[in-house]
Design a protein around this motif. Structure first.
Motif, PDB file in Angstrom:
ATOM      1  N   ILE A  48      72.274  66.791  10.190  1.00 12.03           N
ATOM      2  CA  ILE A  48      70.927  67.179   9.796  1.00 12.03           C
ATOM      3  C   ILE A  48      70.242  65.903   9.328  1.00 12.03           C
ATOM      4  O   ILE A  48      70.533  65.376   8.257  1.00 12.03           O
ATOM      5  N   VAL A  49      69.358  65.374  10.163  1.00 13.96           N
ATOM      6  CA  VAL A  49      68.676  64.120   9.895  1.00 13.96           C
ATOM      7  C   VAL A  49      67.549  64.336   8.891  1.00 13.96           C
ATOM      8  O   VAL A  49      67.370  63.539   7.967  1.00 13.96           O
ATOM      9  N   SER A  50      66.795  65.410   9.079  1.00 13.97           N
ATOM     10  CA  SER A  50      65.692  65.750   8.175  1.00 13.97           C
ATOM     11  C   SER A  50      65.447  67.246   8.306  1.00 13.97           C
ATOM     12  O   SER A  50      66.139  67.935   9.063  1.00 13.97           O
ATOM     13  N   ASP A  51      64.437  67.745   7.603  1.00 15.54           N
ATOM     14  CA  ASP A  51      64.134  69.167   7.723  1.00 15.54           C
ATOM     15  C   ASP A  51      63.474  69.506   9.055  1.00 15.54           C
ATOM     16  O   ASP A  51      63.270  70.673   9.376  1.00 15.54           O
ATOM     17  N   THR A  52      63.169  68.498   9.867  1.00 12.13           N
ATOM     18  CA  THR A  52      62.579  68.739  11.186  1.00 12.13           C
ATOM     19  C   THR A  52      63.397  68.154  12.337  1.00 12.13           C
ATOM     20  O   THR A  52      62.936  68.147  13.471  1.00 12.13           O
ATOM     21  N   LEU A  53      64.609  67.674  12.064  1.00 11.45           N
ATOM     22  CA  LEU A  53      65.472  67.148  13.128  1.00 11.45           C
ATOM     23  C   LEU A  53      66.938  67.387  12.796  1.00 11.45           C
ATOM     24  O   LEU A  53      67.441  66.926  11.767  1.00 11.45           O
ATOM     25  N   THR A  54      67.601  68.137  13.677  1.00 11.68           N
ATOM     26  CA  THR A  54      69.037  68.367  13.579  1.00 11.68           C
ATOM     27  C   THR A  54      69.650  67.977  14.915  1.00 11.68           C
ATOM     28  O   THR A  54      69.155  68.366  15.965  1.00 11.68           O
ATOM     29  N   LEU A  55      70.735  67.209  14.876  1.00 12.38           N
ATOM     30  CA  LEU A  55      71.431  66.782  16.092  1.00 12.38           C
ATOM     31  C   LEU A  55      72.745  67.541  16.205  1.00 12.38           C
ATOM     32  O   LEU A  55      73.583  67.488  15.294  1.00 12.38           O
ATOM     33  N   LEU A  56      72.919  68.239  17.311  1.00  9.21           N
ATOM     34  CA  LEU A  56      74.139  68.988  17.579  1.00  9.21           C
ATOM     35  C   LEU A  56      74.925  68.249  18.649  1.00  9.21           C
ATOM     36  O   LEU A  56      74.407  67.997  19.733  1.00  9.21           O
ATOM     37  N   VAL A  71      67.378  69.287  17.944  1.00  7.53           N
ATOM     38  CA  VAL A  71      66.569  70.430  17.526  1.00  7.53           C
ATOM     39  C   VAL A  71      65.428  69.877  16.689  1.00  7.53           C
ATOM     40  O   VAL A  71      65.650  69.371  15.587  1.00  7.53           O
ATOM     41  N   LYS A  72      64.222  69.940  17.240  1.00 11.31           N
ATOM     42  CA  LYS A  72      63.053  69.348  16.579  1.00 11.31           C
ATOM     43  C   LYS A  72      62.137  70.423  16.011  1.00 11.31           C
ATOM     44  O   LYS A  72      62.037  71.507  16.564  1.00 11.31           O
ATOM     45  N   GLY A  73      61.483  70.092  14.917  1.00 14.83           N
ATOM     46  CA  GLY A  73      60.578  71.034  14.274  1.00 14.83           C
ATOM     47  C   GLY A  73      61.331  71.927  13.302  1.00 14.83           C
ATOM     48  O   GLY A  73      62.500  71.709  13.001  1.00 14.83           O
ATOM     49  N   ASN A  74      60.652  72.943  12.826  1.00 12.77           N
ATOM     50  CA  ASN A  74      61.282  73.843  11.863  1.00 12.77           C
ATOM     51  C   ASN A  74      61.129  75.310  12.254  1.00 12.77           C
ATOM     52  O   ASN A  74      61.213  76.182  11.406  1.00 12.77           O
ATOM     53  N   PHE A  97      68.771  59.821  26.406  1.00 17.14           N
ATOM     54  CA  PHE A  97      68.239  59.149  25.231  1.00 17.14           C
ATOM     55  C   PHE A  97      69.220  58.043  24.887  1.00 17.14           C
ATOM     56  O   PHE A  97      70.388  58.317  24.584  1.00 17.14           O
ATOM     57  N   LYS A  98      68.789  56.792  25.003  1.00 18.19           N
ATOM     58  CA  LYS A  98      69.665  55.628  24.819  1.00 18.19           C
ATOM     59  C   LYS A  98      70.901  55.741  25.718  1.00 18.19           C
ATOM     60  O   LYS A  98      72.027  55.533  25.304  1.00 18.19           O
ATOM     61  N   ASP A  99      70.644  56.111  26.983  1.00 24.36           N
ATOM     62  CA  ASP A  99      71.667  56.259  28.022  1.00 24.36           C
ATOM     63  C   ASP A  99      72.710  57.331  27.713  1.00 24.36           C
ATOM     64  O   ASP A  99      73.810  57.306  28.255  1.00 24.36           O
ATOM     65  N   ARG A 100      72.395  58.286  26.839  1.00 26.08           N
ATOM     66  CA  ARG A 100      73.293  59.397  26.508  1.00 26.08           C
ATOM     67  C   ARG A 100      72.593  60.706  26.864  1.00 26.08           C
ATOM     68  O   ARG A 100      71.409  60.877  26.588  1.00 26.08           O
ATOM     69  N   PRO A 101      73.317  61.664  27.453  1.00 24.91           N
ATOM     70  CA  PRO A 101      72.713  62.953  27.812  1.00 24.91           C
ATOM     71  C   PRO A 101      72.207  63.704  26.584  1.00 24.91           C
ATOM     72  O   PRO A 101      72.898  63.783  25.564  1.00 24.91           O
ATOM     73  N   GLU A 102      70.985  64.252  26.687  1.00 20.59           N
ATOM     74  CA  GLU A 102      70.388  64.971  25.570  1.00 20.59           C
ATOM     75  C   GLU A 102      69.476  66.077  26.078  1.00 20.59           C
ATOM     76  O   GLU A 102      68.866  65.955  27.132  1.00 20.59           O
ATOM     77  N   ILE A 103      69.400  67.133  25.298  1.00 20.61           N
ATOM     78  CA  ILE A 103      68.445  68.211  25.514  1.00 20.61           C
ATOM     79  C   ILE A 103      67.659  68.342  24.219  1.00 20.61           C
ATOM     80  O   ILE A 103      68.251  68.414  23.142  1.00 20.61           O
ATOM     81  N   GLN A 104      66.342  68.357  24.316  1.00 16.68           N
ATOM     82  CA  GLN A 104      65.503  68.522  23.138  1.00 16.68           C
ATOM     83  C   GLN A 104      64.946  69.942  23.139  1.00 16.68           C
ATOM     84  O   GLN A 104      64.426  70.405  24.156  1.00 16.68           O
ATOM     85  N   ILE A 105      65.088  70.628  22.009  1.00 18.47           N
ATOM     86  CA  ILE A 105      64.564  71.979  21.886  1.00 18.47           C
ATOM     87  C   ILE A 105      63.750  72.101  20.606  1.00 18.47           C
ATOM     88  O   ILE A 105      63.977  71.369  19.645  1.00 18.47           O
ATOM     89  N   ALA A 106      62.812  73.035  20.614  1.00 20.44           N
ATOM     90  CA  ALA A 106      61.968  73.235  19.432  1.00 20.44           C
ATOM     91  C   ALA A 106      61.611  74.700  19.207  1.00 20.44           C
ATOM     92  O   ALA A 106      61.101  75.047  18.155  1.00 20.44           O
TER      93      ALA A 106
END
Length: 114
Positions: A48-56, A71-74, A97-106
């Motif tokens: 949990i990076v912040s209240d608006t960003l969590t990395l799974l 996971v972006k936003g709240n 993202f930085k040559d690593r597979p990522e999915i962004q959801i909100a």
């Protein structure tokens, strides 16, 4: 009544086929960059990076994860600590993202805890 049940069964079967066409495995991730799809795997670690960003981190613990879900936003309210070690399905655009597979959801409809 029988027609209603039969119609329901056929509808569910077609819906399952439609979902399966957009579900990708980790091996298919890089082949589907820029496409929207659903990816299901186990959460090995999270941050949990912040209240608006969590990395799974899925498919392995950081730094050896197969891919990361950002996971972006709240708008998505889950008990993140309870998800560790459990399967999860997410739907979003496959990116690097930085040559690593990522999915962004909100949005809540992009995540499905099993």
């Amino acid at each position: 009544m029988k027609k209603l049940i039969l119609t329901l069964i056929v509808s569910v079967a077609f819906a399952g086929v439609a979902l399966a066409q957009n579900t990708f495995s980790a091996a298919d991730f890089k082949k589907n960059l820029g496409k929207t799809g659903t990816l299901c795997d186990t959460i090995y670690s999270l941050r949990i990076v912040s209240d608006t960003l969590t990395l799974l981190n899925m498919g392995g613990a950081y730094p050896n994860q197969k891919y990361t879900v950002a996971v972006k936003g709240n708008k998505i309210n889950l008990n993140w600590a309870d998800l560790k070690g459990k399967p999860l399905c997410v739907t979003g655009v496959f990116i690097l993202f930085k040559d690593r597979p990522e999915i962004q959801i909100a949005e809540p409809e992009q995540i499905n805890a099993k």
